[in-house]
Design a protein around this motif. Structure first.
Motif, mmCIF file in Angstrom:
data_model
loop_
_atom_site.group_PDB
_atom_site.id
_atom_site.type_symbol
_atom_site.label_atom_id
_atom_site.label_comp_id
_atom_site.label_asym_id
_atom_site.label_seq_id
_atom_site.Cartn_x
_atom_site.Cartn_y
_atom_site.Cartn_z
ATOM 1 N N LYS A 65 0.854 -1.226 0.030
ATOM 2 C CA LYS A 65 0.028 -0.067 -0.009
ATOM 3 C C LYS A 65 0.869 1.205 0.083
ATOM 4 C CE LYS A 65 -3.792 2.009 2.247
ATOM 5 N NZ LYS A 65 -4.895 2.173 3.636
ATOM 6 N N GLY A 66 0.933 2.054 -1.198
ATOM 7 C CA GLY A 66 1.947 3.011 -1.333
ATOM 8 C C GLY A 66 3.231 2.547 -1.342
ATOM 9 N N SER A 67 4.196 3.202 -0.258
ATOM 10 C CA SER A 67 5.329 2.663 -0.174
ATOM 11 C C SER A 67 5.606 1.684 1.101
ATOM 12 C CB SER A 67 6.375 3.711 -0.188
ATOM 13 O OG SER A 67 6.067 4.547 1.221
ATOM 14 N N GLU A 68 4.616 0.828 1.402
ATOM 15 C CA GLU A 68 4.475 0.281 2.740
ATOM 16 C C GLU A 68 4.284 -1.370 2.220
ATOM 17 O OE1 GLU A 68 2.526 1.716 6.450
ATOM 18 O OE2 GLU A 68 1.345 -0.104 5.957
ATOM 19 N N LEU A 69 5.250 -2.088 2.796
ATOM 20 C CA LEU A 69 4.969 -3.673 2.665
ATOM 21 C C LEU A 69 4.021 -3.840 3.599
ATOM 22 C CD1 LEU A 69 5.585 -6.937 2.032
ATOM 23 C CD2 LEU A 69 7.800 -6.526 3.176
ATOM 24 N N GLN A 70 2.914 -4.736 3.499
ATOM 25 C CA GLN A 70 2.052 -4.896 4.564
ATOM 26 C C GLN A 70 1.843 -6.428 4.729
ATOM 27 O OE1 GLN A 70 -1.586 -2.943 3.396
ATOM 28 N NE2 GLN A 70 -0.790 -1.335 4.575
ATOM 29 N N VAL A 71 2.316 -7.151 5.987
ATOM 30 C CA VAL A 71 2.159 -8.522 5.902
ATOM 31 C C VAL A 71 0.963 -8.756 7.314
ATOM 32 C CG1 VAL A 71 3.422 -10.803 6.921
ATOM 33 C CG2 VAL A 71 4.430 -8.778 5.382
ATOM 34 N N SER A 72 0.006 -9.710 6.946
ATOM 35 C CA SER A 72 -1.046 -9.679 7.970
ATOM 36 C C SER A 72 -1.370 -11.250 7.923
ATOM 37 C CB SER A 72 -2.293 -8.631 7.749
ATOM 38 O OG SER A 72 -2.710 -9.022 6.662
ATOM 39 N N GLY A 73 -1.925 -11.629 9.048
ATOM 40 C CA GLY A 73 -2.457 -12.919 9.005
ATOM 41 C C GLY A 73 -2.486 -13.581 10.442
ATOM 42 N N ALA A 74 -3.257 -14.813 10.814
ATOM 43 C CA ALA A 74 -3.320 -15.413 11.887
ATOM 44 C C ALA A 74 -1.746 -15.591 12.639
ATOM 45 C CB ALA A 74 -4.107 -16.646 11.930
#
Length: 134
Positions: free
Chosen positions: A74-83
């Motif tokens: 998102k934009g200049s951001e690496l996003q890691v999400s999960g359980a």
């Protein structure tokens, strides 16, 4: 006192690369296993451009949520999400790569990419290459 974290994120061609030395990758694996949200600044190398990628990423956001692991930008951001259990599975891959410090391979790396029946990755995840640069 936190250790110096040297993680570089690049994006291009619908994939993300995260590169770091063994100490930084081990630290990242620990953060992924805490079960807590975390935001970290990514390093910007001295090189002028991100080739063969298009841009450098500035931040990495780890977000504990429900379900499969999702890797996105998102934009200049690496996003890691999960359980938590899925973040832990990613952490184990990162830790295993960091352990290849003395590998004879020219640039040890691992691909985290979705395929049907993937054990922990969401079908909406972007491809992630994690590289060891010691």
């Amino acid at each position: 006192m936190y250790p110096f974290i040297n993680l570089v994120g690049r994006y291009g061609h619908d994939q993300i690369e995260l590169e770091g030395d063994s100490q930084s990758l081990l630290w990242l694996s620990e953060q992924l296993m805490t079960g807590k949200d975390y935001i970290l600044s990514l390093s910007r190398p001295k090189e002028v451009n991100a080739e063969p990628y298009e841009v450098f990423l500035k931040l990495m956001r780890i977000q504990v949520s429900e379900g499969a692991l999702k890797i996105s930008k998102k934009g200049s951001e690496l996003q890691v999400s999960g359980a938590p259990k899925n973040l832990t599975l990613l952490a184990k891959s990162v830790k295993r790569l960091a352990g290849q410090k003395n590998s004879k391979l020219p640039r040890p790396h691992t691909h985290i990419e979705y395929f049907p029946e993937h054990p922990f990755l969401s079908s909406s995840s972007m491809a992630l290459i994690i590289a060891l640069d010691d």
